[in-house]
Write an enzyme that holds these catalytic residues in place. Structure first.
Site, short mmCIF file in Angstrom:
data_model
loop_
_atom_site.label_atom_id
_atom_site.label_comp_id
_atom_site.label_asym_id
_atom_site.label_seq_id
_atom_site.Cartn_x
_atom_site.Cartn_y
_atom_site.Cartn_z
CD GLN A 346 97.53 36.33 145.08
OE1 GLN A 346 97.47 36.70 143.92
NE2 GLN A 346 98.66 35.90 145.63
CB THR A 517 94.86 37.72 140.51
OG1 THR A 517 95.90 36.73 140.49
CG2 THR A 517 94.01 37.48 141.75
CB THR A 518 94.57 33.36 137.11
OG1 THR A 518 94.06 34.20 136.07
CG2 THR A 518 94.15 31.94 136.80
CG HIS A 519 97.70 34.56 141.57
ND1 HIS A 519 98.45 35.68 141.72
CD2 HIS A 519 98.16 33.97 140.43
CE1 HIS A 519 99.33 35.78 140.74
NE2 HIS A 519 99.17 34.75 139.94
CG LEU A 520 90.82 31.62 141.70
CD1 LEU A 520 90.38 30.93 140.44
CD2 LEU A 520 89.64 32.20 142.45
#
Lengths: 592, 233
Positions: A346, A517-520
């Site tokens: 993101q 972010t950890t939104h991979l």
């Protein structure tokens, strides 16, 4: 000696795994769920006050993946040597029962319907030539209308707090006017606005935008979910992000699903079990079970199973597919293969606004999912034609509870002192009187951004590390710059005495050293074409039909919203089709 | 990593806990008077750093986070004790870092690629700085003036000094990070004495219940901090 046989084995005890385990045990299957990290429960590890220790928690990374055992390598471009991600920084996968679902913040979105068919939507509006060369823009192969019952189900399980806009075609409240129709309201009313969020709401509204309360899997009231699991009301303690909620207020697999699941005799949870590979038959078209290492006894164990569900973290699912030989690895040069394709992230930047010294933002007050957002620059909600980029960003104040060590380490820089008296002075002023505004944006997929196996570095189990090839591309940088430029008038209207608007710069490479972010996402994506997706629309492997891969790995693009709500809905969607169709006649649910 | 409660108790720590159950559980002392006496008689003895190294950490951390009109600096907050105690934890041994070779250097944005864990960075870094200051100033870091100390720290931060195998900038960042941790971590770990770091920032510590202050129109939070062990300011 024969292997232990089970109807279904599930890899990973996070949201995806726990939802699948609940659904499959309800269908009468025997299920073993393997989790490589330790057992974690609220009364033992999550209890007050030990659980709210910042040093032991977010700073020393109590709930996150232990990289000494396994990590990834990262490079920006294909001509570089990827180097190991040795210290957690840019992203923070979880480890242990609950996975990243234990330490997440709790922002619980549905989806912007057009994000599920972004390629079609962009072409309909702007023509195919609008899509830049090298961008692998794709549809999910599933629509919002199809997923709606599963979004509804997930919200009821998570005890989600929010304010709806439209329910069954009727406008019912002051929710997000860009959000799609709902079959039912949120199970709980919206979280209160923090002071910071409330002034953002007023300023955004006066600027002509459409502010709404973030949907939060933080309980605004006490709640009992359909599984009989109970949540207590959130008190804005500020320990969501990076922590296990001591109040049972933030939804997690540990609080909202596992208490019910653990009572089912058909269910077994095995912690400290690192899955080494999915075992396949010689034709590589059917999984026969899994092989895992008991990390305590260091013994290799093997299970036989009819159905294998991968529910590990996004890149761990892709890694397991690659090391097990499920599907064809993606090759960016020949543009063939699917496993590793469309790796996405993101595009997020955080700006800061300072208010007069008479105004205290009390940034330690917060909840991970609470806040106020605008969607005026997200998804297809604005005219991209003259702007010339694909994608967008919600903009929000999401005051999740700022802790002192994190604030101190992050303060200074960008031309201001990072130590000494002047630094100290600025740190205190910033902590007391400022607030953050995020542009939480999409990230498109590209032909030369992908996942594969590293040729050099290995994990402690002797397997090659996963290699990420990732950097920021012009389309996403320009999207971020445009959206951040829209923040300025809002910040002025909030009474800013000073602001630091942060955006990506042209040509800026991805930097692994700072948390983003950890939104991979992506890497094993869903779709309607086995040439360009690893999974069909039911998240079933096109190549090995008794393997389903559940997680944000299925996203063809990174969306502006936080991913967990979509992951949960996709899990219930896949489970529904396994229960109603697959189990009656195991095999491909879609003809390749 | 386990929190360690078996250190000699600080006066303020003891004061805040008198009469509480957690005091008796945490102290391991037969009586609080014994704890007070023990503390007065035996100030903190570092277990990782030697005397020279400990003086360096005390002096350097105080320049990074100095006492001033805002409140206490690193020395008064016990930062050096905090860092010394951290050196006995898995963190300092790099047990949560991927430390398998080969160690190949690359662009800075791909992150830390040295074969050193925090304990190595301190041991090599301090020796390197001491060597550098003796060469350039004729005495050890702790004996220099604050202005000279700031010159050296500025040079380390700017990346112009190499400390043996450790880049000065890497050592600087390690020291800065741990100094700020020591100023603002729960006093359980030896720093943030008297909750001085939290008082400066206006952070309420372990209160963790703000239902009444979600939106008070920008008024400051009214209550002083408490620590995990129950110490209050």
């Amino acid at each position: 000696m024969g292997r232990t046989h089970v109807d279904a084995v599930i890899v990973g005890a996070g949201w995806a795994g726990s939802i699948m385990a609940k659904e499959l045990t309800e269908a009468g299957l025997s299920v073993i769920m393997l989790e490589r990290g330790p057992e974690r429960t609220t009364p033992v590890e999550g209890a007050y006050p030990e659980s709210i220790d910042e040093l032991r928690g977010a700073v020393r990374k109590r709930l996150f993946q232990n990289l000494s055992q396994s990590t990834v390598t990262i490079r920006n471009t294909m001509d570089q040597t990827a180097l190991p991600y040795r210290q957690l920084a840019a992203f923070l996968p979880g480890e242990g029962v609950g996975g990243a679902g234990l330490h997440w913040s709790g922002v619980h979105f549905r989806v912007a319907p057009e994000d599920l068919r972004l390629r079609s939507s962009v072409i309909e509006r702007y023509g195919e030539k609008f899509i830049p060369d090298g961008m692998n823009l794709q549809d999910y192969g599933v629509t919002y209308e199809e997923l709606e019952p599963f979004f509804d189900k997930a919200e009821k399980v998570f005890g989600t707090s929010g304010e709806a806009y439209k329910v069954q075609g009727k406008i019912v409240g002051n929710g997000n006017i860009f959000s799609p129709d709902r079959s039912d309201n949120f199970p709980l009313p919206a979280m209160k606005d923090t002071f910071s969020a409330s002034i953002f709401r007023d300023a955004a509204k006066n600027a002509g935008y459409h502010p709404y309360a973030l949907p939060a899997a933080n309980a605004s009231r006490q709640y009992t979910n359909p599984y009989g699991c109970q949540m207590g009301p959130c008190n804005f303690c500020g320990y969501c992000s990076g922590y296990d909620c001591y109040l049972y207020s933030k939804a997690s697999p540990n609080v909202n699903i596992l208490p019910a699941l653990r009572q089912n005799p058909g269910f077994t949870l095995v912690p400290n079990a690192h899955v080494l590979r999915i075992d396949l038959d010689s034709a590589k078209t059917k999984a026969t079970g899994v092989t895992y290492l008991d990390t305590k006894s260091r013994k290799e164990m093997s299970l036989s199973a009819d159905l294998v569900i991968l529910g590990a973290f996004q890149f761990n699912n892709v890694h397991l597919m690659l090391v097990s030989g499920i599907g064809k690895p993606y090759d960016p040069v020949s543009n063939t293969g699917t496993v590793g394709r469309n790796f996405v992230y993101q595009t997020i930047t955080s700006s800061r606004v300072w208010l007069p010294s008479s105004t205290y933002t009390n940034q330690f007050v917060g909840a991970g999912g609470s806040g106020v957002a605008i969607d005026d620059f997200n998804s297809m909600n604005f005219d991209h034609g003259p702007l010339g980029f694909v994608g967008g960003s919600p903009v929000w104040v999401n005051q999740a509870g700022v802790k002192p060590i994190a604030a101190a380490i992050g303060a200074g820089g960008g031309g201001t002192p990072r130590w000494g008296s002047a630094y100290k002075n600025a740190l205190i002023n910033t902590y007391k009187h400022s607030l953050g505004i995020d542009a939480h944006g999409s990230n498109m997929a590209y032909r030369d951004v992908y996942l594969d196996l590293d040729p050099t570095w290995k994990d402690v189990y002797g397997q090659p590390l996963l290699r990420m090839t990732f950097t920021w591309k012009d389309n996403d940088i320009r999207m971020n710059q445009y959206v951040v430029s829209r923040i300025e008038p809002i910040a002025r209207a909030m009474g800013a005495t000073k602001m630091n608007l942060v955006h990506l710069n042209a040509g800026q490479p991805f930097d692994t050293r700072n948390y983003q972010t950890t939104h991979l996402g992506g890497g094993a994506i869903m779709g309607d074409n086995p040439q360009t997706s690893a999974l069909n629309r039911y998240l079933q492997s096109w190549d090995v039909s008794n393997v389903f891969v559940i997680g944000s790995n299925a996203f063809p693009q990174g969306m502006g919203y936080n991913p967990t709500g979509v992951v949960a809905a996709l899990a219930y969607w896949a489970a529904h089709h396994i229960r109603t169709t697959y189990l009656k006649s195991p095999g491909p649910l879609v003809k390749a | 990593m386990e929190p360690t409660l078996n250190r000699p108790l600080r006066r303020s720590f003891v004061k805040g806990l008198l009469g509480t159950t957690s005091f008796w559980m945490a102290s391991g002392n037969a009586s609080w008077t014994a704890a007070l006496a023990a503390e007065a008689a035996h100030p903190y003895q570092p277990t990782f750093f030697d005397a020279m190294e400990y003086r360096f950490v005390e002096a350097a951390s105080e320049r990074l986070f100095p006492a001033d009109d805002n409140g206490p600096g690193a020395k008064a907050l016990g930062v050096a004790e905090f860092i010394d105690r951290q050196m006995q934890t898995p963190y300092a041994r790099g047990e949560n870092w991927y430390m398998s070779g080969p160690f190949q250097q690359g662009p800075a944005n791909l992150g830390y690629q040295l074969p050193f864990v925090p304990r190595d960075l301190y041991r090599n870094g301090i020796a390197g700085v001491e060597h550098y200051t003796r060469q350039h100033y004729g005495k050890g870091f702790a004996d220099l003036s604050p202005v000279q100390q700031d010159e050296i720290l500025t040079a380390l931060e700017g990346g112009s000094v190499q400390l043996g195998e450790v880049p000065g900038r890497v050592f600087f960042e390690q020291l800065r990070t741990n100094t700020l941790e020591g100023a603002f971590a729960d006093p359980l770990y030896g720093g943030n004495r008297g909750l001085g770091g939290w008082i400066m920032l206006g952070f309420p510590g372990a209160r963790a219940d703000f239902m009444d202050w979600v939106n008070q129109e920008g008024a400051p939070y009214p209550l002083a901090p408490v620590s995990i062990s129950g110490e209050s300011a």
